[in-house]
Design an enzyme around this catalytic site. Structure first.
Site, short mmCIF file in Angstrom:
data_model
loop_
_atom_site.label_atom_id
_atom_site.label_comp_id
_atom_site.label_asym_id
_atom_site.label_seq_id
_atom_site.Cartn_x
_atom_site.Cartn_y
_atom_site.Cartn_z
N GLU A 159 0.82 -1.21 0.00
CA GLU A 159 0.00 0.00 0.00
C GLU A 159 0.85 1.27 0.00
OE1 GLU A 159 -3.70 -0.35 2.53
OE2 GLU A 159 -2.50 -2.00 3.34
N SER A 203 -6.36 -1.94 1.49
CA SER A 203 -6.59 -1.36 0.17
C SER A 203 -7.02 -2.39 -0.86
CB SER A 203 -5.33 -0.61 -0.34
OG SER A 203 -5.02 0.47 0.51
N SER A 210 -11.45 10.39 0.09
CA SER A 210 -11.60 9.13 0.81
C SER A 210 -12.86 9.17 1.66
CB SER A 210 -10.38 8.87 1.70
OG SER A 210 -9.21 8.72 0.93
#
Length: 380
Positions: free
Chosen positions: A24, A212, A348
């Site tokens: 990630e 993720s 996000s």
């Protein structure tokens, strides 16, 4: 320590640490760019420190524009490092907060003290309690959960065990441990087929300690199982296999206030026909749009917010958490996982949920830094 700037009390210095050795890495860089762009420079001095994929700590440019995903290309700390040979060292001994910069053949240079670390690292070697342990040894306050909660939040098996012990509903799952796989892979395959016979296809095969949506496969039948296990094991030797929980995907943010944790309004990740599930491509490349706030009844909204705070408390979390749930077809909330350092870009879900709750992005960062300064380190 107060976060207010006065002549007697200079601005607190925040080291934003990002990148790291996990898969990630790029998402951590993107998150750091967003934090650097939004943090209030009138209140805080900022020191950006990147960790390369091979583990070198580097002094990096304070340049958020170079930390974004551009034309589907992912950013990398190695392209942000100010010197290919230099390295950054945090203090190891408690009582010293001086950061050093070293180059081969040169005397280390003191970069000054840091008051608090904002570790926007995702995945193993950062979000899993490792850097939190280093900062505890150093006595340097940091944003987010401590060693235990970070480790629990990273390991999907033990996370589920903790939730079950607190009476939170979790979906059916089966863990494949490294030694078990090495000792008898045929037996493991057979047990997974029995699991599928009991709970039905598809199954989701995941690395037990990754995020993720890295390394996850949606397995439609026995012929896809070996490939999925190999893909998950490429990221983590420990694998978790989950049955499909039919329902809507609901997320909720938790933030630590002075009087304790509070939950944001929830969001929904809508079904997207372009993707099999909410994978890396959907999250970060195609940017599947979540619905904020989620279209739930007032009773459902109140319930999921209460459950999110309970999950935060169950894992002994601090600072922030994003809690992910399924709302099943019969109206039950089943917790999927928590994320102790969720994606933190302005698009996000975590900051979007708090924006809809009345806490904007710069205030969100300020609250997290101030909570870390209040908390300090050590047993608590």
């Amino acid at each position: 320590m107060s976060s207010e700037s006065t002549p007697q009390n200079p601005k607190p210095r925040v080291a934003v640490i990002f990148g790291g050795r996990s898969s990630e890495h790029a998402i951590s860089v993107v998150t750091a760019g967003a934090v650097l762009r939004a943090i209030d420079r009138e209140r805080y001095e900022v020191l950006p420190i990147g960790i390369t994929p091979d583990g070198r700590w580097a002094l990096t440019a304070d340049d958020p524009d170079r930390m974004a995903i551009t034309e589907r290309a992912l950013p990398d700390v190695r392209r942000l490092a100010e010197n290919d040979n230099g390295g950054v060292m945090l203090p190891i001994a408690a009582g010293s907060r001086e950061v050093l910069y070293t180059e081969p053949g040169s005397v280390p240079k003191v970069l000054g003290e840091v008051d608090v670390v904002f570790p926007v690292l995702h995945g193993p070697y950062g979000e899993d309690g490792t850097i939190q342990g280093l900062l505890e040894l150093s006595g340097v306050p940091y944003v987010g959960s401590g060693v235990l909660a970070s480790a629990v939040g990273m390991d999907k098996e033990y996370m589920k065990r903790v939730f079950e012990s607190w009476g939170l509903a979790v979906g059916p799952y089966r863990v494949v441990r490294p030694r078990e796989w090495q000792r008898d892979p045929e037996r493991v395959r057979g047990e997974l087929l029995e699991f599928a016979a009991e709970h039905g296809w598809p199954l989701f095969v995941k690395p037990a300690r990754a995020g993720s949506s890295m390394g996850i496969s949606k397995v439609q039948g026995p012929g896809e199982l070996d490939r999925a296990l190999a893909e998950a094991r490429r990221h983590d030797p420990k694998v978790i296999v989950e049955a499909l929980v039919r329902g809507r995907e609901i997320e909720c943010g938790v933030l630590e206030f002075e009087d304790g944790p509070r939950a944001s309004v929830p969001a929904e990740i809508p079904a997207d026909g372009a993707h099999d599930f909410y994978d890396f491509q959907a999250k970060y490349i195609d940017s599947t749009e979540g619905i904020v706030p989620a279209p739930l009844t007032p009773e459902q909204t109140a319930e999921v917010r209460e459950l999110a705070v309970r999950a935060f408390d169950a894992a002994s979390c601090e600072g922030l958490v994003r809690a992910d749930f399924f709302l099943t077809e019969d109206g039950r909330f089943v917790i999927n996982e928590i994320n102790t350092m969720p994606g933190f870009t302005p698009i996000s879900m975590y900051p979007r949920m708090w924006q809809a709750t009345g806490v904007g992005y710069p205030e969100l960062i300020d609250r997290l830094v101030r909570a870390a300064l209040r908390r300090e380190t050590g047993l608590r």
